[in-house]
Design a protein around this motif. Structure first.
Motif, PDB file in Angstrom:
ATOM      1  N   LYS A 100       0.846  -1.197   0.000  1.00 44.21           N
ATOM      2  CA  LYS A 100       0.000   0.000   0.000  1.00 44.21           C
ATOM      3  C   LYS A 100       0.881   1.246   0.000  1.00 44.21           C
ATOM      4  CE  LYS A 100      -3.981  -2.108   0.465  1.00 44.21           C
ATOM      5  NZ  LYS A 100      -4.980  -2.120  -0.550  1.00 44.21           N
ATOM      6  N   ILE A 101       0.487   2.205  -0.811  1.00 44.61           N
ATOM      7  CA  ILE A 101       1.168   3.495  -0.879  1.00 44.61           C
ATOM      8  C   ILE A 101       0.138   4.580  -0.624  1.00 44.61           C
ATOM      9  CG2 ILE A 101       2.188   5.176  -2.467  1.00 44.61           C
ATOM     10  CD1 ILE A 101       3.746   2.945  -3.754  1.00 44.61           C
ATOM     11  N   LYS A 102       0.482   5.497   0.293  1.00 44.25           N
ATOM     12  CA  LYS A 102      -0.357   6.666   0.517  1.00 44.25           C
ATOM     13  C   LYS A 102       0.316   7.841  -0.178  1.00 44.25           C
ATOM     14  CE  LYS A 102      -2.590   9.630   3.873  1.00 44.25           C
ATOM     15  NZ  LYS A 102      -2.785   9.943   5.294  1.00 44.25           N
ATOM     16  N   ALA A 103      -0.393   8.449  -1.119  1.00 40.12           N
ATOM     17  CA  ALA A 103       0.129   9.580  -1.888  1.00 40.12           C
ATOM     18  C   ALA A 103      -0.666  10.824  -1.540  1.00 40.12           C
ATOM     19  CB  ALA A 103       0.027   9.287  -3.378  1.00 40.12           C
ATOM     20  N   THR A 104       0.028  11.968  -1.471  1.00 41.69           N
ATOM     21  CA  THR A 104      -0.606  13.241  -1.141  1.00 41.69           C
ATOM     22  C   THR A 104      -0.165  14.303  -2.142  1.00 41.69           C
ATOM     23  OG1 THR A 104      -0.572  12.639   1.199  1.00 41.69           O
ATOM     24  CG2 THR A 104      -0.930  14.962   0.675  1.00 41.69           C
ATOM     25  N   VAL A 110      -4.656   9.735  -1.315  1.00 42.14           N
ATOM     26  CA  VAL A 110      -5.255   8.491  -1.777  1.00 42.14           C
ATOM     27  C   VAL A 110      -4.335   7.345  -1.352  1.00 42.14           C
ATOM     28  CG1 VAL A 110      -4.151   8.545  -4.069  1.00 42.14           C
ATOM     29  CG2 VAL A 110      -6.274   7.268  -3.743  1.00 42.14           C
ATOM     30  N   THR A 111      -4.933   6.241  -0.963  1.00 41.21           N
ATOM     31  CA  THR A 111      -4.172   5.031  -0.657  1.00 41.21           C
ATOM     32  C   THR A 111      -4.386   4.054  -1.798  1.00 41.21           C
ATOM     33  OG1 THR A 111      -4.363   5.391   1.726  1.00 41.21           O
ATOM     34  CG2 THR A 111      -3.818   3.157   0.995  1.00 41.21           C
ATOM     35  N   THR A 112      -3.279   3.578  -2.348  1.00 42.32           N
ATOM     36  CA  THR A 112      -3.324   2.717  -3.526  1.00 42.32           C
ATOM     37  C   THR A 112      -2.565   1.419  -3.260  1.00 42.32           C
ATOM     38  OG1 THR A 112      -1.317   3.730  -4.392  1.00 42.32           O
ATOM     39  CG2 THR A 112      -3.414   4.682  -5.104  1.00 42.32           C
ATOM     40  N   GLY A 146       5.687  17.506  -7.410  1.00 46.58           N
ATOM     41  CA  GLY A 146       5.746  17.679  -5.964  1.00 46.58           C
ATOM     42  C   GLY A 146       4.860  16.704  -5.208  1.00 46.58           C
ATOM     43  N   LEU A 147       4.530  15.595  -5.821  1.00 50.80           N
ATOM     44  CA  LEU A 147       3.729  14.546  -5.182  1.00 50.80           C
ATOM     45  C   LEU A 147       4.533  13.926  -4.033  1.00 50.80           C
ATOM     46  CD1 LEU A 147       1.177  12.561  -5.577  1.00 50.80           C
ATOM     47  CD2 LEU A 147       2.846  11.074  -6.681  1.00 50.80           C
ATOM     48  N   LYS A 148       3.928  13.802  -2.874  1.00 52.64           N
ATOM     49  CA  LYS A 148       4.570  13.165  -1.706  1.00 52.64           C
ATOM     50  C   LYS A 148       3.910  11.800  -1.505  1.00 52.64           C
ATOM     51  CE  LYS A 148       6.750  16.960  -0.134  1.00 52.64           C
ATOM     52  NZ  LYS A 148       8.153  17.103  -0.263  1.00 52.64           N
ATOM     53  N   TRP A 149       4.731  10.804  -1.185  1.00 51.83           N
ATOM     54  CA  TRP A 149       4.165   9.480  -0.948  1.00 51.83           C
ATOM     55  C   TRP A 149       5.059   8.638  -0.041  1.00 51.83           C
ATOM     56  CZ3 TRP A 149       6.661   4.991  -2.411  1.00 51.83           C
ATOM     57  CH2 TRP A 149       7.683   5.118  -3.343  1.00 51.83           C
TER      58      TRP A 149
END
Length: 152
Positions: A100-104, A110-112, A146-149
Motif C-alpha cells: 500500500k502506498i499513501k500519496a498526497t 489516496v491510498t493505492t 511535488g507529489l509526496k508518498w
C-alpha cells in the motif's frame, strides 16, 4: 618523442579514462539497508517526492489484471526492479506487489495498491490508475509535480 611512444602514451591515457567511467552496480540485498543506485541513495522507507501521472490499467507486472476504476499504482521500474527481496526471474513474486502506498498532492490523499512497473518513471514517480489520480487532481492536470508518498 617518437610516434610509437606517443601512441603508447595515448592508449594508456585512454584506458585509464575508460576505467574511471565504468561503474559497477551494487547487487540489491534482502536487508533493510538502502539501495545504492547511480551514486544516489534509493530508499523504500520514509516519505518520497516525485511526479504523478496516470495510465490505462490492465495486466500489470505483478501478474494481475486490474481496471481503471481501482485504486492501484505502478512504481518506477527502478524501484520495482531494485526492491529488496525481488527475484528478477519472476516479477509476479516481487515483494513490492500488493504494498500500500499513501500519496498526497495539495492536501488531497489516496491510498493505492502497487500492481505494476512504470518504465517511463523516475525513481520516485508514481503512475496511477485514472480512479486513483482523480482522488488527487483532475485528469486535465496531466502531471502532478511535488507529489509526496510513502509505503504504509
Amino acid at each position: 618523442m617518437s610516434p610509437s611512444i606517443l601512441h603508447t602514451f595515448f592508449l594508456l591515457a585512454l584506458a585509464i579514462s575508460c576505467a574511471l567511467c565504468i561503474a559497477v552496480p551494487r547487487q540489491a540485498s534482502a536487508s533493510s539497508e538502502p539501495l545504492l543506485l547511480l551514486e544516489k541513495r534509493l530508499t523504500v522507507s520514509g516519505t518520497h517526492t516525485g511526479q504523478g501521472t496516470f495510465y490505462e490499467v490492465g495486466l500489470g507486472a505483478c501478474g494481475k489484471n486490474d481496471e481503471d476504476g481501482e485504486l492501484v499504482v505502478a512504481v518506477s521500474h527502478t524501484l520495482f526492479d531494485e526492491y529488496p527481496g525481488h527475484n528478477a526471474e519472476n516479477p509476479n513474486a516481487n515483494p513490492v506487489c500488493g504494498k500500500k502506498i499513501k500519496a498526497t498532492y495539495k492536501n488531497k490523499s489516496v491510498t493505492t495498491k502497487v500492481v505494476d512497473r512504470c518504465t517511463g518513471c523516475a525513481p520516485y514517480d508514481l503512475d496511477f490508475s485514472p480512479a486513483a489520480f482523480k482522488k488527487l487532481a483532475s485528469e486535465s492536470v496531466g502531471r502532478l509535480s511535488g507529489l509526496k508518498w510513502s509505503f504504509e
